[in-house]
Motif scaffolding. Structure first.
Motif, short mmCIF file in Angstrom:
data_model
loop_
_atom_site.label_atom_id
_atom_site.label_comp_id
_atom_site.label_asym_id
_atom_site.label_seq_id
_atom_site.Cartn_x
_atom_site.Cartn_y
_atom_site.Cartn_z
N ILE A 1 0.84 -1.21 0.00
CA ILE A 1 0.00 0.00 0.00
C ILE A 1 0.87 1.26 0.00
O ILE A 1 0.65 2.20 -0.77
CB ILE A 1 -0.96 -0.01 1.21
N SER A 2 1.90 1.26 0.85
CA SER A 2 2.79 2.43 0.93
C SER A 2 3.51 2.65 -0.40
O SER A 2 3.65 3.80 -0.86
CB SER A 2 3.83 2.26 2.04
N LEU A 3 3.95 1.58 -1.02
CA LEU A 3 4.64 1.73 -2.31
C LEU A 3 3.68 2.29 -3.36
O LEU A 3 4.06 3.12 -4.19
CB LEU A 3 5.22 0.39 -2.76
N GLY A 4 2.43 1.85 -3.29
CA GLY A 4 1.41 2.38 -4.21
C GLY A 4 1.23 3.88 -4.02
O GLY A 4 1.13 4.64 -4.99
N GLU A 5 1.22 4.30 -2.75
CA GLU A 5 1.08 5.74 -2.47
C GLU A 5 2.27 6.53 -3.02
O GLU A 5 2.11 7.61 -3.60
CB GLU A 5 1.00 5.98 -0.95
N ALA A 6 3.46 5.97 -2.83
CA ALA A 6 4.67 6.65 -3.32
C ALA A 6 4.62 6.78 -4.84
O ALA A 6 4.89 7.86 -5.39
CB ALA A 6 5.92 5.89 -2.88
N ALA A 7 4.27 5.68 -5.51
CA ALA A 7 4.22 5.72 -6.98
C ALA A 7 3.17 6.72 -7.45
O ALA A 7 3.39 7.47 -8.41
CB ALA A 7 3.91 4.32 -7.53
N ASN A 8 2.05 6.77 -6.73
CA ASN A 8 0.99 7.70 -7.11
C ASN A 8 1.46 9.16 -6.98
O ASN A 8 1.21 9.98 -7.86
CB ASN A 8 -0.22 7.44 -6.21
N ALA A 9 2.14 9.47 -5.87
CA ALA A 9 2.62 10.85 -5.67
C ALA A 9 3.61 11.23 -6.77
O ALA A 9 3.55 12.33 -7.34
CB ALA A 9 3.27 10.99 -4.29
N LEU A 10 4.52 10.31 -7.09
CA LEU A 10 5.52 10.62 -8.13
C LEU A 10 4.82 10.75 -9.49
O LEU A 10 5.18 11.63 -10.30
CB LEU A 10 6.58 9.52 -8.18
N GLY A 11 3.83 9.92 -9.73
CA GLY A 11 3.08 10.00 -10.99
C GLY A 11 2.36 11.33 -11.15
O GLY A 11 2.24 11.87 -12.24
N GLN A 12 1.90 11.88 -10.01
CA GLN A 12 1.22 13.19 -10.08
C GLN A 12 2.19 14.30 -10.48
O GLN A 12 1.80 15.28 -11.10
CB GLN A 12 0.59 13.53 -8.73
N ILE A 13 3.45 14.17 -10.08
CA ILE A 13 4.44 15.18 -10.48
C ILE A 13 4.56 15.18 -12.01
O ILE A 13 4.59 16.23 -12.65
CB ILE A 13 5.81 14.89 -9.84
N LEU A 14 4.61 13.99 -12.57
CA LEU A 14 4.79 13.87 -14.03
C LEU A 14 3.50 14.12 -14.78
O LEU A 14 3.52 14.34 -16.00
CB LEU A 14 5.31 12.47 -14.37
N GLY A 15 2.37 14.07 -14.05
CA GLY A 15 1.09 14.24 -14.72
C GLY A 15 0.53 12.93 -15.25
O GLY A 15 -0.36 12.93 -16.09
N LEU A 16 1.06 11.78 -14.76
CA LEU A 16 0.52 10.48 -15.19
C LEU A 16 -0.92 10.36 -14.74
O LEU A 16 -1.75 9.77 -15.41
CB LEU A 16 1.35 9.33 -14.62
N THR A 17 -1.20 10.91 -13.54
CA THR A 17 -2.59 11.08 -13.12
C THR A 17 -2.77 12.57 -12.81
O THR A 17 -1.87 13.19 -12.28
CB THR A 17 -2.92 10.28 -11.85
N HIS A 18 -3.91 13.11 -13.18
CA HIS A 18 -4.14 14.53 -12.95
C HIS A 18 -5.64 14.79 -13.01
O HIS A 18 -6.40 14.00 -13.55
CB HIS A 18 -3.44 15.38 -14.00
N SER A 19 -6.04 15.91 -12.43
CA SER A 19 -7.45 16.29 -12.47
C SER A 19 -7.57 17.61 -13.23
O SER A 19 -6.60 18.37 -13.30
CB SER A 19 -7.96 16.49 -11.04
N PRO A 20 -8.76 17.88 -13.78
CA PRO A 20 -8.94 19.17 -14.47
C PRO A 20 -8.64 20.34 -13.54
O PRO A 20 -8.07 21.35 -13.97
CB PRO A 20 -10.41 19.16 -14.87
N ASP A 21 -8.98 20.21 -12.24
CA ASP A 21 -8.72 21.30 -11.29
C ASP A 21 -7.23 21.60 -11.20
O ASP A 21 -6.81 22.76 -11.18
CB ASP A 21 -9.23 20.93 -9.89
N LEU A 22 -6.43 20.52 -11.13
CA LEU A 22 -4.99 20.71 -11.02
C LEU A 22 -4.47 21.44 -12.27
O LEU A 22 -3.69 22.39 -12.17
CB LEU A 22 -4.28 19.36 -10.88
N LEU A 23 -4.94 20.99 -13.43
CA LEU A 23 -4.48 21.64 -14.67
C LEU A 23 -4.93 23.09 -14.71
O LEU A 23 -4.18 23.97 -15.14
CB LEU A 23 -4.99 20.87 -15.89
N ASP A 24 -6.17 23.37 -14.25
CA ASP A 24 -6.64 24.77 -14.20
C ASP A 24 -5.67 25.60 -13.36
O ASP A 24 -5.29 26.71 -13.74
CB ASP A 24 -8.04 24.85 -13.58
#
Ligand SMILES: Nc1nc2c(ncn2[C@@H]2O[C@H](COP(=O)(O)OP(=O)(O)OP(=O)(O)O)[C@@H](O)[C@H]2O)c(=O)[nH]1
Ligand SMILES: [Mg+2]
Length: 461
Positions: A428-451
């Motif tokens: 679970i912790s590794l999943g959280e770490a990968a998710n946070a790093l992915g958000q930096i790159l924009g692998l996952t993102h929300s329209p709000d963040l892009l706005d």
């Protein structure tokens, strides 16, 4: 056709003037699936835009909906997949007058384009996979950069230097997560597996890398916003004279009367490539004069908030009594002791010299020692912001730093879980770490963040 490009073909056409109005040339950008068809409604040149060789400038005329000629322009067409946004694009280079450029833009709106929002071209470039999110953010930094090192930093990120480091970390975390998942899926697997202690050590190393990258934010902040360097010291020591000498112009009032400077005064200057807000202040002394007292209160507030205080003393006066009575804890703040008026001869240091740093001797009058002072300022700022080692390493912004710190914390948890062979919590912790790093790159993102990110951009970028 790659998926990233085919996705774009339904996007509406946007248009904007990309250059500052009133310059010699105005660039008007058009992007979207039907960009060429929309721009063709203005184009009076030969051949039709669709038949022009891509990415080559062609001279011709544009006219309004009634066919009235508007301007002689250069036009260039970019095909999908080979443009800034990744979509078909057309750019007009028109004469720079504001009225002419606006008329072309109005004609484009009449022909079916809609006004581009701030940063919308770059947003489309990101959504079409032309840039990762760190590179898109670097575009805004590049435009805002007001010093050589800030510009270099933005270029590094735009070239993908920062993103590459994050991607490497993300890949390593993903690989580790896969190993841990395998343990969960096949707990009895007899094959040789990496010992838990080794996996924990890997997670610990990755956490340290993330932490170190997160902490470079201070250096990034200095480059993006400028360092606040306060010139403070006893009255008449030459603070205002030094400000003028560093700026290379007579900005602050200088007189032989102690207490000349009342209000604080800030100027942006580039020192060795760093953007620096130099703050000239009222000299610190005991006084009952209300205006001077108010100025001294401001000086203290600036010292408390500064990245660095340059404490300036007068070589023409005995040094004892010229150093500051530091508030408790304040000696920890970056502090640079300087003796000005070295042309008068530098007096011997008292035995109770309170500073750990070496003394810099300068003369605002002759300019002697100015190079050493500038170097000492940059060194002290670099040391304080953790940027001393390698000015060329990419430094994260606030968003990126927070996500890196979140990833590092999750990796530390993962290390603890792995050491104890708690595979599920570690996964679970590794999943959280990968998710946070992915958000930096924009692998996952929300329209709000892009706005939020793209609202910082100018229109046309
Ligand atoms: N000989 C010599 N005189 C200097 C030098 N720097 C400044 N002075 C003189 O020192 C006096 C005070 O200079 P300022 O720059 O006004 O000093 P300040 O620290 O800003 O003074 P306050 O604003 O009153 O606190 C002026 O007469 C300057 O000409 C220097 O390097 N050498
Ligand atoms: Mg002054």
């Amino acid at each position: 056709m790659p998926e990233a490009i085919s996705k774009t073909t339904t996007e509406p056409v946007i248009a904007a003037i990309a250059t500052a109005l009133g310059g010699a040339i105005a660039v008007i950008r058009v992007s979207g699936a039907d960009a060429v068809a929309v721009a063709q409604r203005l184009w009076q040149g030969k051949p039709a835009l669709a038949r022009l060789p891509p990415r080559v400038l062609t001279l011709g005329r544009v006219g309004d909906a009634a066919g009235q000629p508007m301007d002689r322009v250069l036009v260039v067409c970019f095909p999908a997949g080979a443009s800034y946004t990744g979509e078909p694009m057309v750019e007009f280079q028109a004469h720079g007058g504001a009225a002419g450029a606006r008329a072309i833009l109005a004609a484009l709106y009449a022909a079916g384009a809609r006004p581009a929002a701030p940063g919308e071209f770059t947003r489309r470039a990101f959504l079409n996979g032309r840039l990762d999110l760190t590179q898109a953010e670097a575009v805004a930094d590049l435009i805002a950069a007001n010093s050589r090192l800030a510009l270099r930093q933005a270029e590094l990120s735009l070239e993908g230097g920062f993103g590459a480091g994050v991607r490497t970390l993300w890949q390593a975390v993903t690989d580790l997560a896969a190993e841990v998942e395998a343990r969960l899926d096949f707990p009895e697997e007899p094959l040789a597996v990496t010992p838990a202690a080794e996996l924990a050590a890997t997670a610990g190393r990755l956490a340290a890398t993330g932490r170190a990258q997160a902490e470079r934010r201070q250096w990034g902040d200095l480059l993006r916003h400028g360092a606040h360097v306060v010139l403070a010291g006893p009255p008449n020591a030459g603070k205002s004279s030094l400000l003028n000498t560093i700026l290379g112009r007579d900005r602050a009032l200088v007189t032989p009367v102690p207490g000349t400077t009342r209000d604080t005064l800030e100027e942006l200057v580039e020192i060795r490539g760093l953007p620096v807000w130099l703050v000239d202040t009222a000299g610190l002394r005991q006084t009952d004069e209300p205006v001077e007292r108010a100025g001294i209160d401001r000086t203290r507030a600036h010292i408390a908030a500064a990245n660095l205080t340059v404490w300036i003393m007068d070589a023409g006066q005995p040094l004892a009594g010229q150093w500051p009575d530091l508030d408790p804890g304040q000696e920890l703040r970056p502090f640079l002791p300087v003796i000005n008026k070295s042309d008068l001869g530098v007096p011997p240091l008292a035995a109770n010299w309170p500073f750990s740093r070496p003394l810099v001797a300068v003369s605002a009058l002759t300019g002697a020692g100015l190079d050493e002072l500038e170097q000492a300022i940059v060194t002290a700022l670099g040391a304080a912001a953790g940027g001393a080692a390698g000015h060329d390493l990419p430094a994260p912004n606030a968003r990126q730093s927070e996500l890196l710190a979140r990833a590092a914390a999750a990796l530390e948890d993962a290390a603890t879980g792995l050491a104890a062979e708690h595979w599920e919590t570690a996964a679970i912790s590794l999943g959280e770490a990968a998710n946070a790093l992915g958000q930096i790159l924009g692998l996952t993102h929300s329209p709000d963040l892009l706005d939020t990110i793209f609202s910082r951009f100018c229109i046309g970028k």
